[in-house]
Scaffold this motif. Structure first.
Motif, mmCIF file in Angstrom:
data_model
loop_
_atom_site.group_PDB
_atom_site.id
_atom_site.type_symbol
_atom_site.label_atom_id
_atom_site.label_comp_id
_atom_site.label_asym_id
_atom_site.label_seq_id
_atom_site.Cartn_x
_atom_site.Cartn_y
_atom_site.Cartn_z
ATOM 1 N N LYS A 233 0.836 -1.193 0.000
ATOM 2 C CA LYS A 233 0.000 0.000 0.000
ATOM 3 C C LYS A 233 0.874 1.248 0.000
ATOM 4 O O LYS A 233 1.816 1.366 0.785
ATOM 5 N N THR A 235 1.775 5.329 0.314
ATOM 6 C CA THR A 235 1.429 6.479 1.150
ATOM 7 C C THR A 235 0.969 7.627 0.253
ATOM 8 O O THR A 235 1.208 7.628 -0.955
ATOM 9 N N PRO A 236 0.298 8.612 0.831
ATOM 10 C CA PRO A 236 -0.122 9.771 0.018
ATOM 11 C C PRO A 236 1.043 10.463 -0.672
ATOM 12 O O PRO A 236 0.918 10.946 -1.799
ATOM 13 N N LEU A 239 1.996 8.433 -3.710
ATOM 14 C CA LEU A 239 1.006 8.634 -4.767
ATOM 15 C C LEU A 239 1.216 9.957 -5.493
ATOM 16 O O LEU A 239 1.114 10.033 -6.720
ATOM 17 N N ARG A 261 -6.555 8.520 -12.046
ATOM 18 C CA ARG A 261 -6.886 7.248 -11.418
ATOM 19 C C ARG A 261 -6.431 6.060 -12.266
ATOM 20 O O ARG A 261 -5.874 5.094 -11.755
ATOM 21 N N THR A 266 -5.302 4.140 -8.557
ATOM 22 C CA THR A 266 -5.685 4.478 -7.188
ATOM 23 C C THR A 266 -7.184 4.647 -7.117
ATOM 24 O O THR A 266 -7.895 4.466 -8.114
ATOM 25 N N SER A 267 -7.688 4.994 -5.960
ATOM 26 C CA SER A 267 -9.126 5.153 -5.776
ATOM 27 C C SER A 267 -9.591 6.494 -6.319
ATOM 28 O O SER A 267 -8.792 7.428 -6.483
ATOM 29 N N LYS A 269 -11.301 8.765 -4.832
ATOM 30 C CA LYS A 269 -11.102 9.826 -3.838
ATOM 31 C C LYS A 269 -9.681 10.358 -3.880
ATOM 32 O O LYS A 269 -9.439 11.575 -3.901
ATOM 33 N N ASN A 270 -8.692 9.459 -3.885
ATOM 34 C CA ASN A 270 -7.298 9.903 -3.973
ATOM 35 C C ASN A 270 -7.023 10.589 -5.298
ATOM 36 O O ASN A 270 -6.219 11.537 -5.363
ATOM 37 N N THR A 273 -8.092 14.178 -5.082
ATOM 38 C CA THR A 273 -7.153 14.954 -4.263
ATOM 39 C C THR A 273 -5.873 15.253 -5.037
ATOM 40 O O THR A 273 -5.353 16.385 -5.014
ATOM 41 N N LEU A 274 -5.368 14.268 -5.765
ATOM 42 C CA LEU A 274 -4.164 14.479 -6.571
ATOM 43 C C LEU A 274 -4.407 15.494 -7.691
ATOM 44 O O LEU A 274 -3.526 16.304 -8.006
#
Length: 288
Positions: A233, A235-236, A239, A261, A266-267, A269-270, A273-274
């Motif tokens: 997994k 980390t932010p 990403l 995405r 990634t998801s 939501k992430n 944000t990115l």
């Protein structure tokens, strides 16, 4: 051929068969009297022979394979027997006037014995063969048609590839210019980047294709540890670094959440944000 013509054809066939039965009935009745049948038995004797012929004919239209061959043999046997008895009736005029001796169908003794055996065995054979044919017809199960099998197999083997593919709705770029960059707490400080080129050819997003499977899917519970992806997994911060590297050459209109995405896996939501962070970085560069 329309329905009226078919009806007339069937009625004509019934009429011809009825008249033929009446002619054969006269001969078989006289033969039955000659072998010792009483008045009632002689009247019913033609139905025993010619009636089983009709029953065997119907059975051949319903049965298949070996059962159908058996029904055809019964039909041929009783047709030949009826033909022989009608022929004997025509050769022996004494049968017409009921003056023949009892049990005498031919002058030659061997031929007479064979004809009497044939005439007396037909009712017994009618009981046996008629019962067997009726049992075969009642227990007959028609085989499924080929179209039905193909339709069932198509439904079972159908996978998600055959279904209509949904196209992702393009997300329009935000035309508003943000007055200042947005600082996200869990991300690293904004770093300057090279300005994006004026144009870049669009990149086709990759789509996951389901594999064909002949077995129906079953509901499963928690995925076992062995079947999970070995990828750790992220980390932010990782990403964001990966998104910066992938979208460094992207124009502003391609910098969408769906594109990010698919690029970094990634998801949603992430990805949103990115997107906001990368747009903010580019806006900061333009202002500087």
């Amino acid at each position: 051929m329309n329905r009226t013509a078919k009806t007339l054809l069937v009625l004509a066939l019934v009429g011809v068969v009825g008249m033929a039965f009446r002619v054969s009935w006269n001969a078989l009745r006289d033969v039955a009297r000659a072998i010792g049948a009483d008045h009632t038995a002689a009247m019913l004797y033609p139905f025993v022979v010619d009636g089983l012929m009709a029953l065997a004919l119907v059975a051949t239209l319903v049965l298949t394979d070996r059962d159908r061959a058996f029904a055809l043999r019964v039909l041929a046997t009783y047709t030949l027997a009826s033909l022989v008895l009608n022929y004997v009736h025509g050769l022996v005029p004494a049968l017409h006037g009921r003056s023949v001796d009892w049990g005498h169908l031919a002058d030659w003794n061997p031929a007479n014995w064979a004809l009497v055996l044939l005439a007396t065995s037909l009712p017994v054979g009618s009981i046996y063969f008629g019962s067997d044919l009726v049992a075969k017809v009642l227990h007959h199960r028609p085989a499924p048609t080929r179209n039905a099998e193909e339709s069932t197999e198509t439904i079972i083997n159908r996978s998600t590839v055959d279904l209509a593919e949904s196209t992702a709705t393009p997300v329009a770029a935000n035309p508003l210019v943000m007055p200042r960059p947005v600082q996200v707490g869990f991300l690293k400080p904004i770093l300057p980047h090279k300005p994006a080129p004026a144009a870049f050819p669009p990149i086709e997003p990759r789509r996951a294709v389901a594999a064909d499977s002949t077995r129906p899917r079953r509901a499963t519970g928690r995925v076992p540890q062995v079947a999970r992806s070995p990828r750790p997994k992220r980390t932010p911060a990782q990403l964001l670094d990966e998104a910066r590297a992938v979208t460094a050459e992207w124009p502003e209109e391609r910098l969408t959440a769906e594109g990010i995405r698919l690029a970094v896996h990634t998801s949603p939501k992430n990805a949103r944000t990115l997107r906001e962070t990368l747009r903010a970085e580019r806006t900061a560069e333009a202002v500087a």
